[in-house]
Scaffold this active site. Sequence first.
Site, PDB file in Angstrom:
ATOM      1  N   THR A  72       0.831  -1.204   0.000  1.00  0.00           N
ATOM      2  CA  THR A  72       0.000   0.000   0.000  1.00  0.00           C
ATOM      3  C   THR A  72       0.865   1.254   0.000  1.00  0.00           C
ATOM      4  O   THR A  72       1.992   1.223   0.505  1.00  0.00           O
ATOM      5  CB  THR A  72      -0.876  -0.003   1.271  1.00  0.00           C
ATOM      6  OG1 THR A  72      -1.368   1.313   1.499  1.00  0.00           O
ATOM      7  CG2 THR A  72      -0.084  -0.389   2.502  1.00  0.00           C
ATOM      8  N   TYR A 108      -1.161  -0.252  10.547  1.00  0.00           N
ATOM      9  CA  TYR A 108      -1.474  -0.928   9.279  1.00  0.00           C
ATOM     10  C   TYR A 108      -0.310  -0.789   8.293  1.00  0.00           C
ATOM     11  O   TYR A 108       0.204  -1.783   7.767  1.00  0.00           O
ATOM     12  CB  TYR A 108      -2.767  -0.338   8.682  1.00  0.00           C
ATOM     13  CG  TYR A 108      -2.976  -0.716   7.235  1.00  0.00           C
ATOM     14  CD1 TYR A 108      -3.186  -2.039   6.868  1.00  0.00           C
ATOM     15  CD2 TYR A 108      -2.933   0.255   6.228  1.00  0.00           C
ATOM     16  CE1 TYR A 108      -3.356  -2.392   5.535  1.00  0.00           C
ATOM     17  CE2 TYR A 108      -3.106  -0.087   4.896  1.00  0.00           C
ATOM     18  CZ  TYR A 108      -3.315  -1.411   4.562  1.00  0.00           C
ATOM     19  OH  TYR A 108      -3.468  -1.758   3.249  1.00  0.00           O
TER      20      TYR A 108
END
Length: 327
Positions: free
Chosen positions: A119, A143
């Site tokens: 990501t 995350y």
Amino acid sequence: MAKQHILVTGGAGYIGSHTCKVLAQAGLEPVVVDNLIFGHRDLVRWGAFEEGDLRDSAFLDRVFQTYQPVAVIHFAGYTYVGESVTDPAKFYANNVVAAMSLLDAMRRAGCAVFIFSSTCSVFGMPDQLPLSEKHPQAPISPYGQTKLVVEKMLADYERAYGIKHVVLRYFNAAGADPEGECGEDHDPETHLIPLALFTLMGRRNLLKIFGTDYPTEDGTAVRDYIHVMDLAEAHLLALRHLLEGGQSDAFNLGTGQGYSVRKIIQVAEAVTGLTMAVEEAPRREGDPPVLVSDSSHIFQDLGWKPRYSDIQSLVETAWRWHQNRHG
Ligand code: UDP
């Protein structure tokens, strides 16, 4: 010749299901491994399905023995950034421990090709835009941190055990299969485009705009929205690259074009011919003002080109999908 099996973890999820479709169309045989916590059984339509947890080594050994996959595409993982702050243990368990368990099963099975869903959150707050692979990696959420740990783990596993990898760092995935066979179905849904469409469908009363005081043209945050079919095709190209003997690499994956929240609202209203109520709300914690990808590396090295990502088709395909799924 028998078809080559590709193990797809999280293949019952949003990007995973579209990738399975693209793999099957390319003559490969996806095998989905998913625990169905976030995935949907009805989105597994292009190959075998094995329900189980990636931290279960015996389960993984059985799956590798049964299908003898030539590669693994690893989508499974937790993605709610806010929850990663309040419950990081869940994220380290599901994103780091699970990836390690999967890589160790690959070592035991002698499978040495790995494509990883990463990501743009691994970069944290951008200090140069557009974001290229050379940007320093300083995630600001657990995350993003868990994704970065796996990226580092992959480099170490290649050096020591010869597992080759491609890391694909997604910007904002959106849209749905133009043929309507798969699409986005998150619970809870937190993303802008589906929430805007839910508001237009009357499933929600209004859409909140998180932050109207950003240093952008209209004061709202700018993101790089990429069509999920274009993302899926990038996985196929990455897979071919490694199967044909290419080197491990990492690629940022967006279109290079940014759209503000207000622009997305405008496009959604234009595409549907409907209007929605909006409420201006404070910024969401940790949201950078602008995230736009410099994708020149994947354009040049993998020959990837977005085909579906113009903003209208993106919203249109998502709109058709949600109307069928929830209408
Ligand atoms: N956003 C918004 N209202 C919403 C959901 C999102 O204004 O109900 C904004 C969010 O602050 C961000 C952009 O839309 O600037 C894209 O958010 P999304 O959650 O879709 O993806 P993210 O960029 O957070 O991964």
